[in-house]
Design a protein around this motif. Structure first.
Motif, PDB file in Angstrom:
ATOM      1  N   GLY A 207     -15.280  47.359 -22.355  1.00  0.00           N
ATOM      2  CA  GLY A 207     -14.701  46.173 -21.744  1.00  0.00           C
ATOM      3  C   GLY A 207     -15.584  45.569 -20.672  1.00  0.00           C
ATOM      4  N   GLU A 208     -16.547  46.328 -20.161  1.00  0.00           N
ATOM      5  CA  GLU A 208     -17.471  45.808 -19.145  1.00  0.00           C
ATOM      6  C   GLU A 208     -18.524  44.944 -19.800  1.00  0.00           C
ATOM      7  N   LYS A 209     -18.671  43.706 -19.369  1.00  0.00           N
ATOM      8  CA  LYS A 209     -19.685  42.825 -19.945  1.00  0.00           C
ATOM      9  C   LYS A 209     -20.872  42.720 -18.999  1.00  0.00           C
ATOM     10  N   VAL A 210     -22.059  42.681 -19.580  1.00  0.00           N
ATOM     11  CA  VAL A 210     -23.245  42.415 -18.763  1.00  0.00           C
ATOM     12  C   VAL A 210     -23.371  40.894 -18.668  1.00  0.00           C
ATOM     13  N   PRO A 211     -23.312  40.349 -17.463  1.00  0.00           N
ATOM     14  CA  PRO A 211     -23.288  38.885 -17.339  1.00  0.00           C
ATOM     15  C   PRO A 211     -24.487  38.229 -18.012  1.00  0.00           C
ATOM     16  N   GLY A 212     -24.207  37.183 -18.759  1.00  0.00           N
ATOM     17  CA  GLY A 212     -25.261  36.367 -19.381  1.00  0.00           C
ATOM     18  C   GLY A 212     -26.105  37.119 -20.394  1.00  0.00           C
ATOM     19  N   SER A 213     -25.570  38.161 -21.008  1.00  0.00           N
ATOM     20  CA  SER A 213     -26.390  38.976 -21.917  1.00  0.00           C
ATOM     21  C   SER A 213     -26.076  38.643 -23.375  1.00  0.00           C
ATOM     22  N   VAL A 214     -26.991  39.096 -24.265  1.00  0.00           N
ATOM     23  CA  VAL A 214     -26.770  38.852 -25.689  1.00  0.00           C
ATOM     24  C   VAL A 214     -26.984  40.116 -26.507  1.00  0.00           C
ATOM     25  N   CYS A 215     -26.407  40.043 -27.703  1.00  0.00           N
ATOM     26  CA  CYS A 215     -26.665  41.042 -28.726  1.00  0.00           C
ATOM     27  C   CYS A 215     -27.310  40.276 -29.891  1.00  0.00           C
ATOM     28  N   LEU A 216     -28.449  40.756 -30.361  1.00  0.00           N
ATOM     29  CA  LEU A 216     -29.151  40.076 -31.454  1.00  0.00           C
ATOM     30  C   LEU A 216     -28.763  40.737 -32.774  1.00  0.00           C
ATOM     31  N   ILE A 217     -28.434  39.922 -33.757  1.00  0.00           N
ATOM     32  CA  ILE A 217     -27.889  40.462 -35.010  1.00  0.00           C
ATOM     33  C   ILE A 217     -28.769  40.096 -36.209  1.00  0.00           C
ATOM     34  N   ALA A 218     -29.019  41.094 -37.016  1.00  0.00           N
ATOM     35  CA  ALA A 218     -29.673  40.958 -38.326  1.00  0.00           C
ATOM     36  C   ALA A 218     -31.050  40.286 -38.296  1.00  0.00           C
TER      37      ALA A 218
ATOM     38  N   SER B 161     -36.123  36.417 -22.449  1.00  0.00           N
ATOM     39  CA  SER B 161     -36.603  36.999 -21.200  1.00  0.00           C
ATOM     40  C   SER B 161     -36.962  35.883 -20.214  1.00  0.00           C
ATOM     41  N   ARG B 162     -37.622  34.864 -20.707  1.00  0.00           N
ATOM     42  CA  ARG B 162     -38.012  33.755 -19.820  1.00  0.00           C
ATOM     43  C   ARG B 162     -36.782  33.018 -19.286  1.00  0.00           C
ATOM     44  N   MET B 163     -35.743  32.993 -20.073  1.00  0.00           N
ATOM     45  CA  MET B 163     -34.510  32.335 -19.608  1.00  0.00           C
ATOM     46  C   MET B 163     -33.670  33.276 -18.747  1.00  0.00           C
ATOM     47  N   GLY B 164     -34.135  34.503 -18.610  1.00  0.00           N
ATOM     48  CA  GLY B 164     -33.397  35.472 -17.794  1.00  0.00           C
ATOM     49  C   GLY B 164     -32.164  36.023 -18.488  1.00  0.00           C
ATOM     50  N   VAL B 165     -32.200  36.056 -19.824  1.00  0.00           N
ATOM     51  CA  VAL B 165     -31.049  36.544 -20.592  1.00  0.00           C
ATOM     52  C   VAL B 165     -31.331  37.967 -21.071  1.00  0.00           C
ATOM     53  N   PRO B 166     -30.630  38.961 -20.567  1.00  0.00           N
ATOM     54  CA  PRO B 166     -30.892  40.330 -21.021  1.00  0.00           C
ATOM     55  C   PRO B 166     -30.374  40.574 -22.442  1.00  0.00           C
TER      56      PRO B 166
ATOM     57  N   ASN C  78     -23.603  50.380 -26.753  1.00  0.00           N
ATOM     58  CA  ASN C  78     -23.280  49.414 -25.685  1.00  0.00           C
ATOM     59  C   ASN C  78     -23.170  47.979 -26.178  1.00  0.00           C
ATOM     60  N   ALA C  79     -23.223  47.770 -27.483  1.00  0.00           N
ATOM     61  CA  ALA C  79     -23.290  46.395 -28.011  1.00  0.00           C
ATOM     62  C   ALA C  79     -22.129  45.532 -27.520  1.00  0.00           C
ATOM     63  N   ALA C  80     -20.974  46.160 -27.290  1.00  0.00           N
ATOM     64  CA  ALA C  80     -19.793  45.372 -26.871  1.00  0.00           C
ATOM     65  C   ALA C  80     -19.952  44.797 -25.474  1.00  0.00           C
ATOM     66  N   SER C  81     -20.917  45.299 -24.726  1.00  0.00           N
ATOM     67  CA  SER C  81     -21.070  44.782 -23.366  1.00  0.00           C
ATOM     68  C   SER C  81     -21.835  43.453 -23.338  1.00  0.00           C
ATOM     69  N   ALA C  82     -22.305  43.014 -24.505  1.00  0.00           N
ATOM     70  CA  ALA C  82     -22.986  41.713 -24.544  1.00  0.00           C
ATOM     71  C   ALA C  82     -21.953  40.602 -24.412  1.00  0.00           C
ATOM     72  N   GLU C  83     -22.327  39.579 -23.654  1.00  0.00           N
ATOM     73  CA  GLU C  83     -21.406  38.458 -23.481  1.00  0.00           C
ATOM     74  C   GLU C  83     -21.433  37.538 -24.703  1.00  0.00           C
TER      75      GLU C  83
ATOM     76  N   ARG D   8     -26.177  27.160 -22.995  1.00  0.00           N
ATOM     77  CA  ARG D   8     -25.216  28.261 -22.898  1.00  0.00           C
ATOM     78  C   ARG D   8     -25.510  29.181 -21.700  1.00  0.00           C
ATOM     79  N   PHE D   9     -26.792  29.392 -21.456  1.00  0.00           N
ATOM     80  CA  PHE D   9     -27.136  30.368 -20.410  1.00  0.00           C
ATOM     81  C   PHE D   9     -27.609  29.698 -19.117  1.00  0.00           C
ATOM     82  N   ASP D  10     -27.238  28.437 -18.986  1.00  0.00           N
ATOM     83  CA  ASP D  10     -27.556  27.725 -17.749  1.00  0.00           C
ATOM     84  C   ASP D  10     -29.063  27.761 -17.458  1.00  0.00           C
ATOM     85  N   ALA D  11     -29.835  27.530 -18.485  1.00  0.00           N
ATOM     86  CA  ALA D  11     -31.294  27.585 -18.338  1.00  0.00           C
ATOM     87  C   ALA D  11     -31.913  26.386 -19.063  1.00  0.00           C
ATOM     88  N   LEU D  12     -31.233  25.256 -18.931  1.00  0.00           N
ATOM     89  CA  LEU D  12     -31.682  24.082 -19.675  1.00  0.00           C
ATOM     90  C   LEU D  12     -33.065  23.637 -19.228  1.00  0.00           C
TER      91      LEU D  12
END
Lengths: 452, 473
Positions: free
Chosen positions: A167-178, A199-204, A220-225, A274-278
């Motif tokens: 249930g804990e989310k890592v703020p602004g993070s992603v999970c990459l799929i396939a 990485s340049r956009m600061g998205v873990p 930990n995949a569920a912790s991705a936002e 989406r990640f406030d890095a326009l």
């Protein structure tokens, strides 16, 4: 083959449901193996006759595994196990592997044992207390579908069995799929580009499903936002599952992957929003476009004189759909045929939107096979084909001067992975066109012998 | 020499006995997985021109063949046009309800699409287990299309890799028609496979055909290495069958002799002068062409005199450690052992897998009958858990074995780093092909010279690290 549409000069007769196909795609077992082999410190045990091991070898190569780190095993089923069941043999083989220094052993079942009813899940449960690593059974017989179905089956099993939903989310993070459901033969470079961008956009990146992914990442995949599906052919079901179960929002959904200038700009902009890095996204677009143009100016590639030459694209949807815009805009060719290996609804919809937005009406074949491709090439008579080694040979006798091999190459071996995504990807694709163009120009015979 | 990593040290005859009594069967289930019956059957069938191999199964089974055999090996390197690898694409519903209807439609469709001279239905695990009657469907389809339709039960679980080859060769016999005539001085070459082009390594077969042609012997068909259905139909008209490799041709040769009365020349692989002479005379004598064959042999022997002298001088008194366990094959290793002995070396063959001995029993027995019985060493690494890839364990063991002998020369490939000259016999280097026949003697002599003259040059740390890791010695 599921759909053939007559939309233009390359139009083909309405397709019937063929009983005899010459398919491009491998079976579900292969796709599942490809996915499991993306987990580091793992081993793969296939519960199958020994021939299926060769599909594992192919998956092994696709995931760029190192045989000094990753072991693949096979129960080598014979008639006895098909008649009397192979569960004992499976248990024995797992025990043989008990000293392997791994965190997880994936146990994959092939057609034979699934039809005769071997319960690999029960065997794994029974043997689990005897081994130090995690046992993860994946029921993925070849008859369950294509390699893309296999990828979805394996991802589903991994997510359901391995993810810890804290249930804990890592703020602004992603999970990459396939990332591996991509016909670029060196697709890890596409993944690397995506990681660099994030990485340049600061998205873990919390987890990658799957390429050299430690078990802990999957847990930990569920912790991705958010999630990003890096394929148009597979992975959507995993993204839907993460959203439904853990509220993981999907980003960049419904837009083509970042191949070519416009697609890359769109994709980076969607991420930036989406990640406030326009601002970062805009910088990347501007730098990238400048780099591509300056590089082209300095290198002066000659293969740019293909203005509105009729072209065909024969590929998976992941590369093929974004190529439509790249070929039309960047290369200034005119697609007359788009033949894609897969045929899911979202593929159809995405391709339709792209064609409509570009004002194109090429012949379209979804779920193509080699026979249909050759027939469509014969009808469409493109001058350039973006495809694989198969199309190079399938187009023989059709008067097609250029076949640019961008997917599933049999011979062009690359030691350094090359991305198609992003700005470097544009240059890599341009280089493929340039090399093909150069080879087509090379003299095949000499007019006379030199004197020395 | 005895070390704790050695699991067998004796001669070929002793190893054969241990395999026959079940003493040398690998303990680990998950060790060494060669191809399944389906793959090997496919290899043979795809060696016929204008054939549609129709795989009755899911898409995984034909795709290895499609990518590796068809596109890479045949189209890319052998100048063969793109041929179909057709499939019925069985799914879950067919597994439940059966796929016979789909198969019949697929056979008709295959004929309409590809206009083949032959359709061969290959069953695989799925269709085999659910009990689809592929033979009946083939008979029915044969009445509906304009070419023969055969069926082969080639389920992956249904036998070892050898049974696929043998069953496919047997099936091909069904196409052979009663002879209308006997064609003087004509033979078939048996045992080829891999795509509609002559056999695995074209150079070796080219050399055989060159020598046969000089003697005046014609070849009707190379079965099944690029032969046509028409050639197979006339296969019984020849005077004699011969094999490009005793091991692969033996079953079909014996069966054709038994069923059709076509004699089969039992000869080993033509490695070195004696085996080459035997091979040629084994074919020429029954055809009454011995005199001409001896003339050709004499001429060729004169041509290779310098190489023969060099080989005798280079190998006399040496220990020839021979390791060709996986590629290009154990029978070649034993043929090389014979050749090394002929030039005065003492051959020691290492790591011929017991599985290989078991599956090639008739050929191994024949080799023993011809007096070839080399020293054999098997090491622990051979039985290692997991797939058969380059293994640090077997490399370390090889190096240790080489240290235990004096004056060693290694015959294998350059992926090994023993402390002695390495003769790089890989078949992946066309610059030194063929290895068969008299031209083979020239090439092998060149490789031996290359090994001995460059013995003291440094080996590649890069390749060694790549193969065995940076901790490799």
């Amino acid at each position: 083959m599921e759909q053939v549409r007559d939309k233009g000069p390359a139009g083909t007769a309405a397709g019937s449901l063929d009983q005899c196909t010459d398919p491009y795609l491998r079976c579900a077992f292969n796709g599942a193996a490809q996915t499991a082999l993306g987990v580091s410190r793992s081993a793969l045990l296939v519960h199958s006759p020994q021939g299926c091991e060769y599909l594992v070898n192919n998956a092994f190569a696709s995931q760029e595994c190192d045989y000094m780190e990753t072991v693949t095993l096979c129960t080598k089923l014979c008639v006895d196990e098909i008649v009397h069941g192979g569960e004992d043999l499976l248990a024995r083989t797992i025990r043989e592997a008990k000293d392997l220094p791994i965190s997880v052993l994936f146990v994959l079942s092939a057609c034979g044992p699934e039809i005769v009813g071997d319960d690999i899940v029960a065997v794994c449960e029974t043997v689990q207390p005897e081994v130090k690593f995690r046992l993860l059974p994946i029921e993925c017989a070849g008859f369950r579908g294509s390699q893309y179905d296999g990828i979805d089956i394996a991802l589903d099993t991994m997510l359901r069995k391995l993810v810890r939903g804290s249930g804990e989310k890592v703020p602004g993070s992603v999970c990459l799929i396939a990332p591996h459901a991509n016909a670029n033969p060196t697709w890890p470079a596409d993944l690397a580009w995506v990681r660099q961008v994030l990485s340049r956009m600061g998205v873990p990146v919390v987890a990658t499903l799957a390429h050299r992914t430690p078990l802990s990442e999957i847990e930990n995949a569920a912790s991705a936002e958010a999630s990003i599906v890096l394929s148009h052919d597979a992975g959507q079901k995993a993204a839907d599952y993460l959203f439904a179960t853990y509220g993981t929002e999907q980003v960049c959904r419904g837009i083509p992957l970042p191949i070519g200038m416009t697609n890359t700009q769109r994709w980076l902009t969607a991420l930036g929003e989406r990640f406030d890095a326009l601002e970062t996204a805009e910088e990347m677009v501007s730098e990238g476009e400048r780099m591509v143009m300056e590089t082209c100016r300095r290198k002066w590639p000659m293969a740019r004189f293909l203005y509105r030459v009729p072209a065909a694209i024969v590929a998976d949807a992941t590369v093929g759909i974004p190529l439509v815009r790249f070929v039309t805009e960047e290369m200034e060719m005119t697609p007359r045929l788009v033949a894609l290996y897969s045929s899911q609804r979202q593929v159809r919809e995405l391709l339709d939107r792209e064609l409509e937005s570009l004002g194109l009406s090429p012949g379209v074949v979804l779920g193509t096979d080699v026979y249909r491709t050759r027939k469509c090439l014969a009808d469409a008579r493109p001058r350039v084909v973006f495809g694989s080694t198969i199309e190079r040979h399938a187009s023989e006798g059709l008067g097609i001067p250029y076949v640019v091999e961008v997917v599933r190459m049999m011979r062009q071996f690359r030691l350094i992975d090359r991305e198609y995504f992003g700005y470097g990807g544009i240059l890599n694709l341009f280089e493929c066109v340039q090399n093909e163009w150069t080879m087509a120009w090379r003299s095949k015979e000499k007019r006379y012998q030199a004197k020395w | 020499m005895e070390n704790d990593f050695i699991v067998f040290h004796g001669d070929l005859q002793q190893l054969l006995e241990k395999v026959e009594t079940g003493e040398m069967i690998p303990r680990l289930q998950a060790s060494h997985a060669p191809m399944c019956k389906f793959f090997t059957a496919y290899y043979v069938i795809s060696g016929i021109r204008h054939v549609v191999p129709l795989v009755h199964g899911p898409t995984g089974c034909p795709l290895y063949m499609s990518d590796f055999v068809r596109t890479r090996e045949c189209c890319e390197t052998r100048g063969v046009p793109l041929e179909p690898t057709a499939c019925t694409t069985l799914d879950e519903s067919h597994v439940i309800y059966g796929g016979e209807g789909k198969l019949l439609e697929a056979a008709k469709e295959a004929y309409a699409k590809y206009h083949p001279d032959l359709i061969v239905i290959l069953s695989c695990c799925c269709s085999g287990i659910i009990g689809d009657d592929v033979e009946s469907i083939a008979r029915e389809a044969g009445k509906l299309v304009g070419c023969p339709v055969l069926a082969l039960r080639s389920e992956g679980f249904g036998g070892d890799f050898r049974s696929g080859y043998e069953d496919a060769f047997k099936l091909i016999m069904d196409l052979m028609e009663p002879p209308e005539t006997k064609r003087k001085g004509t033979i078939n070459i048996l045992g080829a496979r891999w795509g509609p082009n002559p056999t695995e390594f074209t150079w070796d077969l080219d050399e055989i055909e060159r020598l046969l042609s000089d003697i005046g012997i014609r070849v009707n068909a190379v079965i099944a290495g690029g032969c046509t259905v028409e050639q197979i139909r006339h296969a019984r008209e020849v005077e004699l069958n011969a094999s490009w490799c005793y091991d692969w041709g033996q079953k079909l040769g014996d069966l054709m002799q038994e069923r059709f009365g076509v004699p089969y020349s039992r000869t080993g692989q033509p490695y070195g002068p004696t085996a080459t002479k035997e091979w040629l005379l084994g074919v020429a004598r029954p055809l009454g062409m011995e005199e001409k064959a001896l003339e050709v042999i004499e001429r060729e022997m004169r041509e290779v005199e310098p190489e023969l002298a060099y080989m005798r001088q280079a190998l006399e008194g040496r220990t020839a450690v021979i390791e060709i366990s996986e590629f290009p094959g154990p029978i070649r290793a034993l043929s090389l052992a014979r050749m090394a002995e002929e030039f005065g070396a003492h051959p020691v063959v290492i790591n011929v897998h017991p599985y290989t001995i078991k599956e090639r029993m008739p050929s191994i027995k024949y080799i023993l009958e011809t007096g070839v019985n080399p020293e054999i060493i098997l090491t622990k690494g051979l039985f290692h858990l997991g797939s058969f890839r380059s293994s640090k364990e077997t490399e370390d063991e090889l190096e240790e074995i080489v240290r235990g002998y004096d004056n060693v020369i290694f015959f294998g490939n350059s992926g090994r780093f023993p402390p002695c000259p390495v003769v790089n016999l890989t078949l992946m280097n066309p610059a030194f092909q063929p290895q068969y026949g008299f031209r083979g003697i020239k090439n092998i002599a060149a490789l031996v010279r290359q090994a001995l003259e460059n013995e003291n040059l440094p080996r590649s740390r890069l390749f060694r690290g790549m193969l065995y890791g940076t901790s490799a010695r």
